[in-house]
Scaffold this motif. Structure first.
Motif, mmCIF file in Angstrom:
data_model
loop_
_atom_site.group_PDB
_atom_site.id
_atom_site.type_symbol
_atom_site.label_atom_id
_atom_site.label_comp_id
_atom_site.label_asym_id
_atom_site.label_seq_id
_atom_site.Cartn_x
_atom_site.Cartn_y
_atom_site.Cartn_z
ATOM 1 N N SER A 1 29.277 -2.102 -7.025
ATOM 2 C CA SER A 1 29.762 -2.198 -5.651
ATOM 3 C C SER A 1 29.145 -1.147 -4.738
ATOM 4 O O SER A 1 29.561 -1.014 -3.589
ATOM 5 C CB SER A 1 31.276 -2.041 -5.641
ATOM 6 N N ILE A 2 28.175 -0.407 -5.219
ATOM 7 C CA ILE A 2 27.621 0.671 -4.416
ATOM 8 C C ILE A 2 26.113 0.745 -4.612
ATOM 9 O O ILE A 2 25.614 0.608 -5.716
ATOM 10 C CB ILE A 2 28.302 2.014 -4.787
ATOM 11 N N SER A 3 25.395 0.945 -3.522
ATOM 12 C CA SER A 3 23.950 1.126 -3.613
ATOM 13 C C SER A 3 23.641 2.518 -4.148
ATOM 14 O O SER A 3 24.454 3.443 -4.020
ATOM 15 C CB SER A 3 23.313 0.941 -2.237
ATOM 16 N N ALA A 4 22.481 2.652 -4.752
ATOM 17 C CA ALA A 4 22.129 3.932 -5.362
ATOM 18 C C ALA A 4 20.644 4.200 -5.228
ATOM 19 O O ALA A 4 19.848 3.278 -5.048
ATOM 20 C CB ALA A 4 22.533 3.943 -6.832
ATOM 21 N N GLY A 5 20.291 5.467 -5.336
ATOM 22 C CA GLY A 5 18.891 5.843 -5.229
ATOM 23 C C GLY A 5 18.566 7.046 -6.076
ATOM 24 O O GLY A 5 19.458 7.701 -6.620
ATOM 25 N N TRP A 6 17.270 7.296 -6.203
ATOM 26 C CA TRP A 6 16.764 8.489 -6.877
ATOM 27 C C TRP A 6 15.903 9.277 -5.896
ATOM 28 O O TRP A 6 15.104 8.689 -5.143
ATOM 29 C CB TRP A 6 15.923 8.105 -8.089
ATOM 30 N N PHE A 7 16.092 10.576 -5.923
ATOM 31 C CA PHE A 7 15.269 11.503 -5.162
ATOM 32 C C PHE A 7 14.688 12.527 -6.135
ATOM 33 O O PHE A 7 15.147 12.637 -7.269
ATOM 34 C CB PHE A 7 16.108 12.225 -4.103
ATOM 35 N N PHE B 1 12.480 10.985 -1.267
ATOM 36 C CA PHE B 1 12.939 9.696 -1.764
ATOM 37 C C PHE B 1 11.981 9.173 -2.823
ATOM 38 O O PHE B 1 10.762 9.293 -2.676
ATOM 39 C CB PHE B 1 13.022 8.720 -0.603
ATOM 40 N N VAL B 2 12.560 8.584 -3.876
ATOM 41 C CA VAL B 2 11.751 7.980 -4.930
ATOM 42 C C VAL B 2 11.978 6.469 -4.983
ATOM 43 O O VAL B 2 11.036 5.688 -4.914
ATOM 44 C CB VAL B 2 12.081 8.608 -6.294
ATOM 45 N N ALA B 3 13.243 6.069 -5.120
ATOM 46 C CA ALA B 3 13.548 4.650 -5.258
ATOM 47 C C ALA B 3 15.015 4.408 -4.950
ATOM 48 O O ALA B 3 15.830 5.332 -5.009
ATOM 49 C CB ALA B 3 13.231 4.159 -6.670
ATOM 50 N N ALA B 4 15.354 3.155 -4.632
ATOM 51 C CA ALA B 4 16.740 2.792 -4.374
ATOM 52 C C ALA B 4 16.963 1.342 -4.772
ATOM 53 O O ALA B 4 16.026 0.541 -4.825
ATOM 54 C CB ALA B 4 17.095 3.000 -2.909
ATOM 55 N N ILE B 5 18.217 1.035 -5.062
ATOM 56 C CA ILE B 5 18.585 -0.320 -5.426
ATOM 57 C C ILE B 5 19.873 -0.680 -4.706
ATOM 58 O O ILE B 5 20.816 0.094 -4.652
ATOM 59 C CB ILE B 5 18.732 -0.466 -6.962
ATOM 60 N N LYS B 6 19.895 -1.883 -4.135
ATOM 61 C CA LYS B 6 21.034 -2.303 -3.338
ATOM 62 C C LYS B 6 22.186 -2.735 -4.231
ATOM 63 O O LYS B 6 21.984 -3.227 -5.340
ATOM 64 C CB LYS B 6 20.620 -3.452 -2.425
ATOM 65 N N TRP B 7 23.405 -2.561 -3.741
ATOM 66 C CA TRP B 7 24.555 -3.003 -4.506
ATOM 67 C C TRP B 7 24.446 -4.510 -4.728
ATOM 68 O O TRP B 7 23.919 -5.235 -3.916
ATOM 69 C CB TRP B 7 25.851 -2.658 -3.789
ATOM 70 N N GLY B 8 24.954 -4.951 -5.839
ATOM 71 C CA GLY B 8 24.819 -6.354 -6.193
ATOM 72 C C GLY B 8 23.595 -6.594 -7.033
ATOM 73 O O GLY B 8 23.345 -7.715 -7.480
ATOM 74 N N GLY B 9 22.778 -5.514 -7.233
ATOM 75 C CA GLY B 9 21.628 -5.598 -8.134
ATOM 76 C C GLY B 9 20.439 -6.324 -7.591
ATOM 77 O O GLY B 9 19.547 -6.729 -8.323
ATOM 78 N N GLY B 10 20.378 -6.488 -6.270
ATOM 79 C CA GLY B 10 19.296 -7.252 -5.691
ATOM 80 C C GLY B 10 18.079 -6.441 -5.333
ATOM 81 O O GLY B 10 17.275 -6.063 -6.178
ATOM 82 N N GLY C 1 4.690 0.735 -8.467
ATOM 83 C CA GLY C 1 3.854 0.247 -9.554
ATOM 84 C C GLY C 1 3.947 1.080 -10.817
ATOM 85 O O GLY C 1 3.486 0.655 -11.879
ATOM 86 N N ARG C 2 4.536 2.259 -10.730
ATOM 87 C CA ARG C 2 4.680 3.139 -11.903
ATOM 88 C C ARG C 2 6.133 3.341 -12.293
ATOM 89 O O ARG C 2 6.447 3.463 -13.476
ATOM 90 C CB ARG C 2 4.047 4.506 -11.630
ATOM 91 N N PHE C 3 7.020 3.392 -11.315
ATOM 92 C CA PHE C 3 8.443 3.623 -11.568
ATOM 93 C C PHE C 3 9.216 2.329 -11.302
ATOM 94 O O PHE C 3 8.852 1.548 -10.418
ATOM 95 C CB PHE C 3 8.998 4.712 -10.648
ATOM 96 N N THR C 4 10.307 2.163 -12.042
ATOM 97 C CA THR C 4 11.164 1.000 -11.848
ATOM 98 C C THR C 4 12.621 1.427 -11.852
ATOM 99 O O THR C 4 13.076 2.082 -12.797
ATOM 100 C CB THR C 4 10.946 -0.041 -12.958
ATOM 101 N N ILE C 5 13.348 1.055 -10.803
ATOM 102 C CA ILE C 5 14.779 1.322 -10.736
ATOM 103 C C ILE C 5 15.522 0.059 -11.154
ATOM 104 O O ILE C 5 15.122 -1.057 -10.819
ATOM 105 C CB ILE C 5 15.197 1.789 -9.326
ATOM 106 N N SER C 6 16.599 0.262 -11.902
ATOM 107 C CA SER C 6 17.396 -0.876 -12.347
ATOM 108 C C SER C 6 18.836 -0.415 -12.533
ATOM 109 O O SER C 6 19.128 0.776 -12.449
ATOM 110 C CB SER C 6 16.844 -1.459 -13.651
ATOM 111 N N ARG C 7 19.713 -1.368 -12.808
ATOM 112 C CA ARG C 7 21.118 -1.006 -13.002
ATOM 113 C C ARG C 7 21.716 -1.895 -14.074
ATOM 114 O O ARG C 7 21.307 -3.048 -14.243
ATOM 115 C CB ARG C 7 21.891 -1.131 -11.693
ATOM 116 N N ASP C 8 22.666 -1.355 -14.787
ATOM 117 C CA ASP C 8 23.444 -2.104 -15.769
ATOM 118 C C ASP C 8 24.891 -1.981 -15.327
ATOM 119 O O ASP C 8 25.534 -0.952 -15.554
ATOM 120 C CB ASP C 8 23.236 -1.531 -17.170
ATOM 121 N N ALA D 1 21.617 9.529 -6.541
ATOM 122 C CA ALA D 1 22.486 9.559 -5.369
ATOM 123 C C ALA D 1 23.085 8.175 -5.165
ATOM 124 O O ALA D 1 22.497 7.168 -5.569
ATOM 125 C CB ALA D 1 21.705 9.985 -4.135
ATOM 126 N N ALA D 2 24.228 8.128 -4.513
ATOM 127 C CA ALA D 2 24.894 6.839 -4.306
ATOM 128 C C ALA D 2 25.457 6.738 -2.898
ATOM 129 O O ALA D 2 25.780 7.745 -2.266
ATOM 130 C CB ALA D 2 26.008 6.650 -5.327
#
Length: 121
Positions: free
Chosen positions: A31-37, A47-56, A66-73, A97-98
């Motif tokens: 239910s919350i978006s998150a990112g990495w710094f 900023f490095v990467a972020a992923i929207k809530w809902g996993g989209g 192309g080198r890093f991948t953000i994901s969520r479980d 961060a969230a």
């Protein structure tokens, strides 16, 4: 409130890989978006990467695309950052961060304590 705990950092050689984990508690990750710094010595947090809530949608800094991948479980309430083809310039403390998908750190409400990633040549 959301509590974030990072893990998975370490020392790796150039070209190697690491997977960082960010375990969340207090609110479901789905239910919350998150990112990495990251922050290197003497430099500003970036900023490095972020992923929207809902996993989209996912977002990346040009330097890691192309080198890093953000994901969520969502079942594990955890966000991951897979780091591949690491370079010495990737050496930094990595923070989870969230609360946003922004590239600006001030837009995030919750932060972890950070995990050190060191890439040696």
């Amino acid at each position: 409130q959301v509590q974030l705990v990072e893990s998975g950092g370490g020392l790796v050689q150039t070209g190697g890989s690491l997977r960082l984990s960010c375990a969340a508690s207090g609110r479901t990750v789905s239910s919350i978006s998150a990112g990495w710094f990251r922050q290197a010595p003497g430099k500003e947090r970036e900023f490095v990467a972020a992923i929207k809530w809902g996993g989209g949608s996912t977002y990346y800094a040009d330097s890691v695309k192309g080198r890093f991948t953000i994901s969520r479980d969502n079942a594990k309430n955890t966000v991951y950052l897979q780091l591949n083809t690491l370079k010495t310039e990737d050496t930094a403390v990595y923070y989870c961060a969230a609360g946003s998908t922004s590239t600006r750190a001030e837009n995030y409400s919750y932060w972890g304590q950070g995990t050190q990633v060191t890439v040696s040549s």
